[in-house]
Structures are given as structure tokens and as C-alpha cells.
Design an enzyme around this catalytic site. Sequence first.
Site, mmCIF file in Angstrom:
data_model
loop_
_atom_site.group_PDB
_atom_site.id
_atom_site.type_symbol
_atom_site.label_atom_id
_atom_site.label_comp_id
_atom_site.label_asym_id
_atom_site.label_seq_id
_atom_site.Cartn_x
_atom_site.Cartn_y
_atom_site.Cartn_z
ATOM 1 N N ASP A 135 0.843 -1.185 0.000
ATOM 2 C CA ASP A 135 0.000 0.000 0.000
ATOM 3 C C ASP A 135 0.887 1.245 0.000
ATOM 4 O OD1 ASP A 135 -1.722 2.081 0.488
ATOM 5 O OD2 ASP A 135 -2.615 1.217 2.280
ATOM 6 N N ASP A 143 2.798 -11.839 1.011
ATOM 7 C CA ASP A 143 2.961 -12.913 1.995
ATOM 8 C C ASP A 143 3.722 -14.094 1.415
ATOM 9 O OD1 ASP A 143 1.752 -11.581 4.039
ATOM 10 O OD2 ASP A 143 -0.198 -12.510 3.780
ATOM 11 N N GLU A 146 24.283 -23.631 9.084
ATOM 12 C CA GLU A 146 23.332 -22.598 8.663
ATOM 13 C C GLU A 146 23.530 -21.311 9.457
ATOM 14 O OE1 GLU A 146 19.550 -25.310 7.179
ATOM 15 O OE2 GLU A 146 19.783 -24.876 9.321
#
Length: 198
Positions: free
Chosen positions: A4, A18, A84
Site C-alpha cells: 500500500d 505474503d 546454517e
Amino acid sequence: GRFDAGMLYYTPQIWCSDNTDAIDRLRIHYGTSFCYPVSSMGSHVSAVPNEQTHRITPLETRGIVAMSGAFGYELDLSQATDAEKAIMTRQNADYRKYYDLIHNGDYYRLTSPFENDRYTAWAHVSADKREALVSLVMGASRAALPFITLHLRGLDESLRYRVNGQQSYLGSTLIHAGCPIPMLMGDYRSLQLHLVAE
């Protein structure tokens, strides 16, 4: 409907989508970049398999894609392996190192993920054209991959650039002949090239 423009009056960044899958994000970032600065795009490294697509993308690639926006993580760190965590530590250091270049430099779309599914590439170039960060993400792996030379943009043709502290090329060579890209085997592999004028 997440992005927006009116919200930018109140906040410095907003959420593009999303969908946090890194490969889908290549198209999302590409399209969003036509209207909005990179600094306004919330962009995160998410867990795999991805929640929306169930795709498994290397952590290095997820980091490179997220770095072309307002970089962050949305995953359970307690589930991360030591390897990781080491990659994430390096990603955070790289993002801090390149922050000004990414957020204040000029953004160049080098390929379109809508027209080329073999690889997607983009670059951030400093205003004085003396530094650039080039990012490239490969698509799904194929047999007999062709040799890639990536034609860069935004550089000074008269300057010589050292790539990742190693080989150096004239800006005109990188623009017109292209920068040689090492072969990346495996699905959704990626790389970043840091160019600094000598």
C-alpha cells in the site's frame, strides 16, 4: 494487496507479499522495483520447505534475494544447524557491508524473470560508479548449461573494476562483452559479485 503506497507516508517500508518463496520473490521484486525503491521492500529469508510453495531453495540464495530489499529473517533459529548459523552470520555481515550500496545506489534490472527462466540478475551501483554489487540466481538445473556472460549496466566504461578482489576488467568490457559467470550446478544456485574500481 499488501503493498500500500499510502503507508509509506507513515512507515519507511512495507510488505510486498505474503509469498516468501525466494524464487517467486524474484518476480515480485522485479515488478515492485518499477515503482518503489529497494529500501521500501520488506524482504526476508524464510524457512524451507517454503510454506507457500514447498520449494527447497539454498540458504545462500534465500539470503541474496532478501538482500535486495529490507533484509531480515523469519524462521526458527533454534532449528538451524551450526553450518546454517555460520551462513546467516556471514549474510548479516555482508548486508551491513553493502547496506549503503544497496539502499542508496542505483538499481539495475539486468534480466527479467518473466522472460528468462534460466537465471535472474540485478545490480546495485554507487552514484559515483566506482562500486557495484551484482546478484544472480539460477533457475532449476538443466543438463549442458551454456556459458554465461552477464552484460552489466551502470558502470563507467573508462574505469577498470576488480571483481571479488580477483580478476579485473574494463567497464566497457563488462558492459559490452559481459562478465563471465562461473558454472553453478544444482537447482536455484546463486552468487554475488562485488566490483570495485581500481
